[in-house]
Scaffold this motif. Structure first.
Motif, PDB file in Angstrom:
ATOM      1  N   VAL A 186     125.267 -13.403 -43.895  1.00  0.00           N
ATOM      2  CA  VAL A 186     125.950 -14.189 -43.195  1.00  0.00           C
ATOM      3  C   VAL A 186     126.152 -14.894 -41.799  1.00  0.00           C
ATOM      4  CG1 VAL A 186     125.854 -14.893 -45.580  1.00  0.00           C
ATOM      5  CG2 VAL A 186     128.261 -14.310 -44.408  1.00  0.00           C
ATOM      6  N   SER A 187     125.999 -15.606 -41.168  1.00  0.00           N
ATOM      7  CA  SER A 187     126.555 -15.783 -40.598  1.00  0.00           C
ATOM      8  C   SER A 187     127.196 -16.817 -39.973  1.00  0.00           C
ATOM      9  CB  SER A 187     125.650 -16.032 -38.814  1.00  0.00           C
ATOM     10  OG  SER A 187     126.026 -16.534 -37.471  1.00  0.00           O
ATOM     11  N   ASP A 188     128.487 -17.109 -39.704  1.00  0.00           N
ATOM     12  CA  ASP A 188     129.908 -17.682 -39.628  1.00  0.00           C
ATOM     13  C   ASP A 188     129.429 -18.996 -39.153  1.00  0.00           C
ATOM     14  OD1 ASP A 188     132.011 -17.276 -41.395  1.00  0.00           O
ATOM     15  OD2 ASP A 188     132.071 -16.283 -39.674  1.00  0.00           O
ATOM     16  N   SER A 189     129.187 -19.860 -37.727  1.00  0.00           N
ATOM     17  CA  SER A 189     128.218 -20.706 -37.204  1.00  0.00           C
ATOM     18  C   SER A 189     127.118 -21.598 -37.832  1.00  0.00           C
ATOM     19  CB  SER A 189     127.803 -20.791 -35.978  1.00  0.00           C
ATOM     20  OG  SER A 189     126.781 -19.924 -35.234  1.00  0.00           O
ATOM     21  N   SER A 190     127.387 -22.657 -38.502  1.00  0.00           N
ATOM     22  CA  SER A 190     126.327 -23.672 -39.219  1.00  0.00           C
ATOM     23  C   SER A 190     126.717 -23.585 -40.030  1.00  0.00           C
ATOM     24  CB  SER A 190     125.008 -22.831 -38.732  1.00  0.00           C
ATOM     25  OG  SER A 190     124.720 -23.406 -37.281  1.00  0.00           O
ATOM     26  N   PRO A 191     126.661 -22.925 -41.617  1.00  0.00           N
ATOM     27  CA  PRO A 191     126.008 -21.538 -41.448  1.00  0.00           C
ATOM     28  C   PRO A 191     124.874 -20.888 -41.417  1.00  0.00           C
ATOM     29  CG  PRO A 191     126.841 -22.689 -43.566  1.00  0.00           C
ATOM     30  CD  PRO A 191     127.220 -22.932 -42.780  1.00  0.00           C
ATOM     31  N   VAL A 192     124.661 -19.683 -41.349  1.00  0.00           N
ATOM     32  CA  VAL A 192     123.165 -19.196 -41.605  1.00  0.00           C
ATOM     33  C   VAL A 192     123.363 -17.779 -42.705  1.00  0.00           C
ATOM     34  CG1 VAL A 192     121.548 -18.532 -40.270  1.00  0.00           C
ATOM     35  CG2 VAL A 192     122.196 -20.166 -39.525  1.00  0.00           C
ATOM     36  N   VAL A 193     122.722 -17.543 -43.140  1.00  0.00           N
ATOM     37  CA  VAL A 193     122.084 -16.723 -44.133  1.00  0.00           C
ATOM     38  C   VAL A 193     120.785 -16.564 -44.386  1.00  0.00           C
ATOM     39  CG1 VAL A 193     121.868 -15.989 -46.703  1.00  0.00           C
ATOM     40  CG2 VAL A 193     123.652 -18.563 -45.380  1.00  0.00           C
ATOM     41  N   CYS A 194     120.840 -14.840 -43.484  1.00  0.00           N
ATOM     42  CA  CYS A 194     119.487 -14.018 -43.188  1.00  0.00           C
ATOM     43  C   CYS A 194     118.788 -13.121 -44.777  1.00  0.00           C
ATOM     44  CB  CYS A 194     119.521 -13.597 -42.258  1.00  0.00           C
ATOM     45  SG  CYS A 194     119.757 -15.240 -40.486  1.00  0.00           S
ATOM     46  N   GLY A 195     118.030 -12.525 -45.200  1.00  0.00           N
ATOM     47  CA  GLY A 195     117.650 -11.624 -45.592  1.00  0.00           C
ATOM     48  C   GLY A 195     116.709 -10.993 -45.400  1.00  0.00           C
ATOM     49  N   VAL A 196     116.460  -9.952 -45.142  1.00  0.00           N
ATOM     50  CA  VAL A 196     115.745  -9.065 -44.858  1.00  0.00           C
ATOM     51  C   VAL A 196     114.030  -8.907 -46.206  1.00  0.00           C
ATOM     52  CG1 VAL A 196     114.383  -6.455 -44.228  1.00  0.00           C
ATOM     53  CG2 VAL A 196     116.466  -7.001 -43.843  1.00  0.00           C
ATOM     54  N   SER A 197     112.905 -10.392 -45.773  1.00  0.00           N
ATOM     55  CA  SER A 197     112.052  -9.988 -46.377  1.00  0.00           C
ATOM     56  C   SER A 197     110.859  -8.550 -47.211  1.00  0.00           C
ATOM     57  CB  SER A 197     110.807 -11.057 -46.187  1.00  0.00           C
ATOM     58  OG  SER A 197     109.998 -10.215 -45.510  1.00  0.00           O
ATOM     59  N   SER A 198     110.978  -9.290 -48.439  1.00  0.00           N
ATOM     60  CA  SER A 198     110.171  -7.898 -48.790  1.00  0.00           C
ATOM     61  C   SER A 198     108.135  -8.575 -49.824  1.00  0.00           C
ATOM     62  CB  SER A 198     110.702  -7.681 -50.972  1.00  0.00           C
ATOM     63  OG  SER A 198     110.105  -9.466 -51.142  1.00  0.00           O
ATOM     64  N   GLY A 199     108.267  -7.417 -49.922  1.00  0.00           N
ATOM     65  CA  GLY A 199     106.801  -7.861 -50.180  1.00  0.00           C
ATOM     66  C   GLY A 199     105.725  -7.838 -48.774  1.00  0.00           C
ATOM     67  N   GLN A 200     105.774  -7.038 -47.828  1.00  0.00           N
ATOM     68  CA  GLN A 200     105.082  -7.315 -46.748  1.00  0.00           C
ATOM     69  C   GLN A 200     104.994  -5.644 -46.218  1.00  0.00           C
ATOM     70  OE1 GLN A 200     106.271 -10.381 -44.564  1.00  0.00           O
ATOM     71  NE2 GLN A 200     106.144 -11.673 -45.652  1.00  0.00           N
ATOM     72  N   SER A 201     103.387  -4.970 -45.689  1.00  0.00           N
ATOM     73  CA  SER A 201     104.337  -4.219 -44.451  1.00  0.00           C
ATOM     74  C   SER A 201     104.759  -4.348 -43.189  1.00  0.00           C
ATOM     75  CB  SER A 201     103.000  -4.256 -44.018  1.00  0.00           C
ATOM     76  OG  SER A 201     102.429  -4.800 -43.151  1.00  0.00           O
ATOM     77  N   LEU A 202     105.570  -5.663 -43.239  1.00  0.00           N
ATOM     78  CA  LEU A 202     106.817  -5.484 -42.367  1.00  0.00           C
ATOM     79  C   LEU A 202     107.348  -6.487 -43.159  1.00  0.00           C
ATOM     80  CD1 LEU A 202     104.823  -6.649 -38.180  1.00  0.00           C
ATOM     81  CD2 LEU A 202     105.655  -4.279 -39.783  1.00  0.00           C
ATOM     82  N   HIS A 203     109.358  -6.270 -42.585  1.00  0.00           N
ATOM     83  CA  HIS A 203     110.163  -6.610 -43.207  1.00  0.00           C
ATOM     84  C   HIS A 203     110.369  -7.724 -42.035  1.00  0.00           C
ATOM     85  CE1 HIS A 203     109.226  -4.375 -46.462  1.00  0.00           C
ATOM     86  NE2 HIS A 203     109.219  -3.375 -46.275  1.00  0.00           N
ATOM     87  N   SER A 204     110.419  -8.665 -42.345  1.00  0.00           N
ATOM     88  CA  SER A 204     111.320  -9.626 -41.029  1.00  0.00           C
ATOM     89  C   SER A 204     112.079 -10.332 -41.440  1.00  0.00           C
ATOM     90  CB  SER A 204     110.188 -10.566 -40.752  1.00  0.00           C
ATOM     91  OG  SER A 204     109.757 -11.415 -42.302  1.00  0.00           O
ATOM     92  N   VAL A 205     112.333 -10.958 -40.922  1.00  0.00           N
ATOM     93  CA  VAL A 205     114.169 -11.376 -40.963  1.00  0.00           C
ATOM     94  C   VAL A 205     114.346 -12.925 -41.271  1.00  0.00           C
ATOM     95  CG1 VAL A 205     116.675 -12.240 -40.275  1.00  0.00           C
ATOM     96  CG2 VAL A 205     115.620  -9.979 -40.552  1.00  0.00           C
ATOM     97  N   LYS A 206     114.439 -13.577 -42.519  1.00  0.00           N
ATOM     98  CA  LYS A 206     114.266 -14.680 -43.335  1.00  0.00           C
ATOM     99  C   LYS A 206     116.025 -15.277 -42.710  1.00  0.00           C
ATOM    100  CE  LYS A 206     110.226 -14.014 -45.197  1.00  0.00           C
ATOM    101  NZ  LYS A 206     108.767 -14.779 -46.583  1.00  0.00           N
TER     102      LYS A 206
END
Length: 799
Positions: free
Chosen positions: A35-55
């Protein structure tokens, strides 16, 4: 984050604990959720793909968006103040994004680290600075630091790092001690307060840090402006994952993966998330988000979350399918894989389960936290102590011979015989009271107590004693018959392990309770009666504690075996909890949460004395509410030692009695099934009593009236406690708890839940229980927040 490595030269800890890997996910610690405090923003590393992007998701800046470049795959991310950094799969690159709250579109990243040869293992983003660990050397490397930012000594290695606001702490790889560095003075304070205490993990928050120590308990150091250091329910191995904000702290329970938060001036409520299980948690300055076990989606709550206050409804975010850990080759998982890993990772990759580990004793350090209260004392003797024991044994032998000689020559102290406060040696002999009758009956016998020097067997490490006499008088049968009005039914007040208990008034005016062994028994029952009589006489003659019933005297004539105790005018706890249901009696002083917690604490202290301070230790074997008596001042006395046994180390050396004994509903299932007895069997029994005090239910009762299937109070109450719904099963005879009482009752409930674990190794010791109940009582008095503080501030002397 990798688990802390065990020192290679260390010996195994005294007890092997089943502890989930102490991976920690917090403000400034690398994970698959951040998590990031400004806004705030919550992010996670995605599953189920060959490339694990940050959502990511921001409730105030455009909803859901993808943060990472389209060709990048990430293994972990870490959040700070308005920023987020990610470690790319393989560890060769670290990317960071700033000003996360300014837009919902894809933001420009900055490459912080790039190397084809040197790999980064972990990252930890604080307020604005970033630190990590280099693979191979385990040295820490930091970026985005100011000139005033102090760095760790060159060449020092770490097993993990975590960053707070302006500081970073690491766990020393060669000593498991906490080492901190930074620019705001917090680093020095936190490091000095931890000292060289051996730790299994460390997690940084805003201006404090917490970790799990070598005994499996959470220890917090640093600023405590909002109660963020006051850890509740802090039994050994209570928690496995920690997450810290600026004004609060959170942890995942090891047993059921539910979350507990504390701090923020006590405003954190668990009602919204108390029954949910989480894999990971991550905290911003004043809110927390968790990855739920059931569907790997994200839930957020707290005073800093836009939905309102800490007590408002938690928000389920549109971030589904977040990885609970990095995807790796299956061969690298040493403790199994997470269920449905084939749906979370691409190809043959899997997510590893957190490991159960065995606590280790780290190398000797120059300074350590005062050790926890451990009972009984270690079996390892120094040479000086060995010499002392040998000399003492010789002296004991001489004293024993002298005592035997005195007895042999007929030396007597008046008409009455006495039993000293020593462990007796029991032998068959003719009764001195009535030799002719005794000889005519081959089944009758008496016991000769050989005095072995009371100093040897007195309490050790037990502190001040209550002023009880050290003698047990021998009464005649005629005296006790007269005292009980010929053992009339009107004088009957209960029953014990081998007979019926009567109220009596001695000729000198003393009020007593007289337990009379059953008469007219068959041979087997007669032998059991003799055994129970001998056991109680042996134990109560030598133990003195304000919360153990006091033995006044005894009588043995022909086949009669009677024991005389101090009279408990307020009867048994069982009657106050359960008998009033049937007789519609008026309310009792027991009908308050403070009184019930006081009763629980005093009973635990009495049992703790048996386990930790009696020499040798004693296992009661029949702890139940009917054996917890209340005197005229409503003080507790534990009674009925007819089934008790002695052992060398009550928590380690399992005994195998001829058969498992006890009372249905209270008997330890492990003892009943495997016939192996330790003091943890008493812990189970006390756990059932605690549940009785909380619920008002009998140990075995019919839930639904006549015709209903009987159920145990354990099966009735424990699921509610685990789900955070203890209030649903609390005894309605007690007025609703106020805020302080509610916190105290929850602490008692959590303690009881651990006491009735199926396996003894997962139960606390009686000393741990005493500490928790002391905290609970202090909370009722308004003098504590219910936390488990340093044991150095806790009295460890038996009363």
């Amino acid at each position: 984050m990798t688990a802390p490595s065990s020192p290679s030269s260390s010996a195994s800890f005294l007890i092997a604990f089943s502890l989930l890997s102490t991976a920690a996910h917090s403000l400034g610690t690398g994970s698959t959720l951040a998590v990031s405090d400004s806004s705030p923003v919550v992010c996670g590393v995605s599953s189920g793909q060959s490339l694990h992007s940050v959502k990511c998701f921001s409730p105030t800046a455009g909803g859901t968006f993808t943060l990472s470049p389209p060709t990048a795959s990430f293994s972990s991310i870490s959040g700070g103040s308005g920023s987020l950094c990610g470690l790319r799969t393989g560890g060769h690159n670290v990317l960071c994004w700033d000003d996360l709250g300014s837009s919902g579109s894809i933001l420009t990243f900055k490459r912080i680290y790039n190397s084809a040869t040197s790999v980064v293992d972990a990252i930890a983003l604080g307020g604005s600075h970033l630190c990590g660990l280099l693979n191979g050397t385990n040295e820490s490397i930091c970026w985005r630091v100011r000139r005033s930012f102090s760095l760790p000594p060159k060449g020092e290695t770490f097993s993990q790092v975590s960053s707070g606001f302006g500081f970073t702490c690491g766990l020393s790889a060669n000593g498991s001690a906490v080492r901190c560095w930074g620019s705001n003075g917090v680093a020095e304070i936190v490091q000095n307060e931890f000292g060289d205490m051996p730790m299994l993990s460390v997690v940084a928050g805003g201006y404090h840090a917490c970790g799990i120590n070598a005994t499996g308990q959470v220890v917090c150091k640093g600023r405590n402006d909002y109660g963020q250091l006051d850890v509740p329910f802090n039994l050994p191995l209570e928690y496995s994952v920690l997450s810290l904000g600026a004004r609060h702290s959170c942890a995942i329970r090891r047993l059921n993966n539910t979350v507990v938060c504390w701090g923020d001036d006590g405003s954190y409520s668990q009602k919204e998330v108390g029954g949910l299980a989480f894999e990971l948690i991550a905290s911003g300055a004043n809110f927390t988000c968790g990855l739920m076990t059931n569907n790997f989606s994200v839930l957020c709550w707290g005073s800093g979350w836009p939905t309102g206050s800490a007590n408002s409804t938690a928000q389920l975010l549109p971030l589904a399918g977040i990885l609970p850990g990095p995807c790796v080759d299956a061969g690298s998982c040493h403790c199994g894989i997470v269920a449905l890993s084939q749906n979370l990772c691409y190809g043959d990759s899997v997510v590893c389960s957190r490991c159960d580990i065995e606590l280790q004793t780290p190398p000797a350090l120059t300074h350590q936290e005062p050790p926890p209260k451990i009972c009984p004392p270690s079996k390892v003797l120094s040479k000086k102590l060995l010499v002392f024991v040998i000399v003492g044994s010789v002296g004991t032998f001489i004293g024993l011979c002298t005592a035997i000689y005195i007895l042999w020559t007929g030396s007597r102290l008046g008409r009455k015989k006495v039993h000293n406060s020593v462990q007796p040696t029991i032998t068959k002999a003719n009764s001195n009271n009535n030799s002719s009758n005794s000889n005519s009956n081959p089944l009758s016998r008496s016991t000769t107590i050989r005095r072995q020097g009371s100093r040897i067997m007195r309490r050790q490490r037990s502190g001040p004693s209550t002023k009880h006499a050290d003698r047990a008088e021998e009464f005649s049968l005629a005296e006790l018959t007269a005292a009980t009005n010929f053992f009339s039914l009107e004088n009957k007040i209960g029953s014990g392990s081998f007979g019926v208990v009567f109220f009596g008034k001695l000729s000198d005016g003393r009020e007593v309770a007289i337990k009379r062994g059953e008469t007219g028994l068959k041979l087997k029952k007669l032998q059991e009666k003799e055994s129970a009589f001998d056991s109680e006489l042996a134990f109560l003659s030598r133990v003195h504690h304000r919360h153990l019933v006091r033995l006044v005297g005894y009588c043995e004539e022909n086949n009669e075996r009677l024991l005389v105790y101090e009279y408990m005018s307020n009867g048994a706890l069982y009657d106050h909890l359960h008998k009033r249901d049937d007789s519609n009696k008026s309310s009792s002083p027991v009908d308050s949460w403070k009184m019930r917690i006081k009763i629980a604490l005093e009973a635990a202290k009495g049992i703790e004395y048996l386990h930790c301070y009696a020499v040798p230790p004693i296992i009661h074997r029949d702890i139940k509410s009917s054996n917890i008596l209340l005197d005229a001042n409503w003080s507790v006395r534990v009674s009925d030692f007819g089934l008790s046994l002695m052992g060398s180390d009550p928590y380690q050396d399992g005994q195998r009695p001829s058969k498992a004994v006890g009372t249905v509903g209270y008997i330890d299932p492990e003892y009943y099934g495997l016939n192996v007895l330790t003091a943890k069997s008493d812990v189970y029994g006390l756990g059932v009593v605690l549940l009785e005090l909380l619920t008002g239910k009998r140990a075995i009762f019919k839930n639904g009236g006549e015709g209903a299937t009987p159920m145990s109070v354990v099966d009735y109450a424990v699921p509610a406690i685990m789900a955070g719904e203890l209030a649903k099963v609390l005894d309605k005879k007690v007025p609703p708890a106020d805020v302080r009482e509610g916190e105290a009752v929850e602490l008692v409930g959590n303690t009881a839940m651990h006491c009735v674990n199926l396996e003894g190794k997962d139960r606390p010791t009686m000393s741990d229980i005493v500490l928790n109940l002391e905290r609970a009582l202090a909370v009722c008095d308004g003098s504590s927040h219910g936390s488990i503080s340093s044991r150095s501030s806790i009295s460890v002397v038996a009363e």
